[in-house]
Design a protein around this motif. Structure first.
Motif, short mmCIF file in Angstrom:
data_model
loop_
_atom_site.label_atom_id
_atom_site.label_comp_id
_atom_site.label_asym_id
_atom_site.label_seq_id
_atom_site.Cartn_x
_atom_site.Cartn_y
_atom_site.Cartn_z
N GLY A 199 1.39 -1.32 -0.08
CA GLY A 199 -0.19 0.52 0.75
C GLY A 199 1.05 1.35 0.32
O GLY A 199 2.13 1.07 0.10
N LYS A 200 0.69 2.20 0.37
CA LYS A 200 0.99 3.50 0.04
C LYS A 200 1.31 4.20 1.75
O LYS A 200 0.41 3.86 2.25
CB LYS A 200 0.14 5.06 -0.57
N SER A 201 2.11 5.12 2.26
CA SER A 201 2.19 5.79 3.36
C SER A 201 2.50 7.26 2.85
O SER A 201 3.00 7.31 1.64
CB SER A 201 3.71 4.82 4.32
N ILE A 202 1.54 7.54 3.32
CA ILE A 202 2.41 9.24 2.83
C ILE A 202 2.38 10.28 3.99
O ILE A 202 0.86 9.95 4.57
CB ILE A 202 0.57 9.51 2.04
N GLU A 203 2.97 10.93 4.40
CA GLU A 203 3.69 11.83 5.45
C GLU A 203 3.08 13.20 4.78
O GLU A 203 3.25 13.96 4.11
CB GLU A 203 4.70 11.38 5.25
N LEU A 204 2.17 13.79 5.47
CA LEU A 204 1.54 15.90 5.36
C LEU A 204 2.35 15.86 6.88
O LEU A 204 2.44 15.79 7.21
CB LEU A 204 0.38 15.74 5.33
#
Lengths: 76, 76
Positions: free
Chosen positions: B39-44
């Motif tokens: 999957g994806k890991s998104i850091e904001l």
């Protein structure tokens, strides 16, 4: 046994998908976004593995050590 | 303020990249691998945002609720 590997582009590496996502969020009205970086989250379901084997898998196959950093978590 | 969104394909959704990665790990000698999902890991990085705004961003832009589940973590 489960493990999760989080792989992110290194800070010095340009992340065009992250820049595009930050722009899209701002266009949608999320004004508070400073920056976005996009990486991978890989979940492994394991019969058996040692921590050292998993680090080796991270280095050799799952991540690109030139451009990415990985973080390994192991769950029982 | 930072947030991390982890987005994984739903259990019922086929994940060909995960299957290919599991096969590749076995070929490399990691026999203990049962399955892999990617999957994806998104850091904001955020100036300001409410938890509800972030959930809305997850639903509306970052994840595809038909095929994916997301998990939101917020750090101060």
């Amino acid at each position: 046994m489960k493990a999760r590997v989080t792989i992110m582009p290194q800070a010095a590496v340009l992340d065009p998908a992250g820049v595009a996502t930050a722009d899209a969020l701002k266009h949608l009205g999320f004004e508070g976004v400073r920056s976005v970086r996009i990486g991978k989250s890989i979940e492994l379901d394991l019969e058996h593995a040692t921590e050292e084997e998993l680090h080796q898998a991270c280095r050799d196959l799952l991540s690109n050590p030139i451009m990415e950093d990985y973080h390994l978590e192991i769950f029982s």
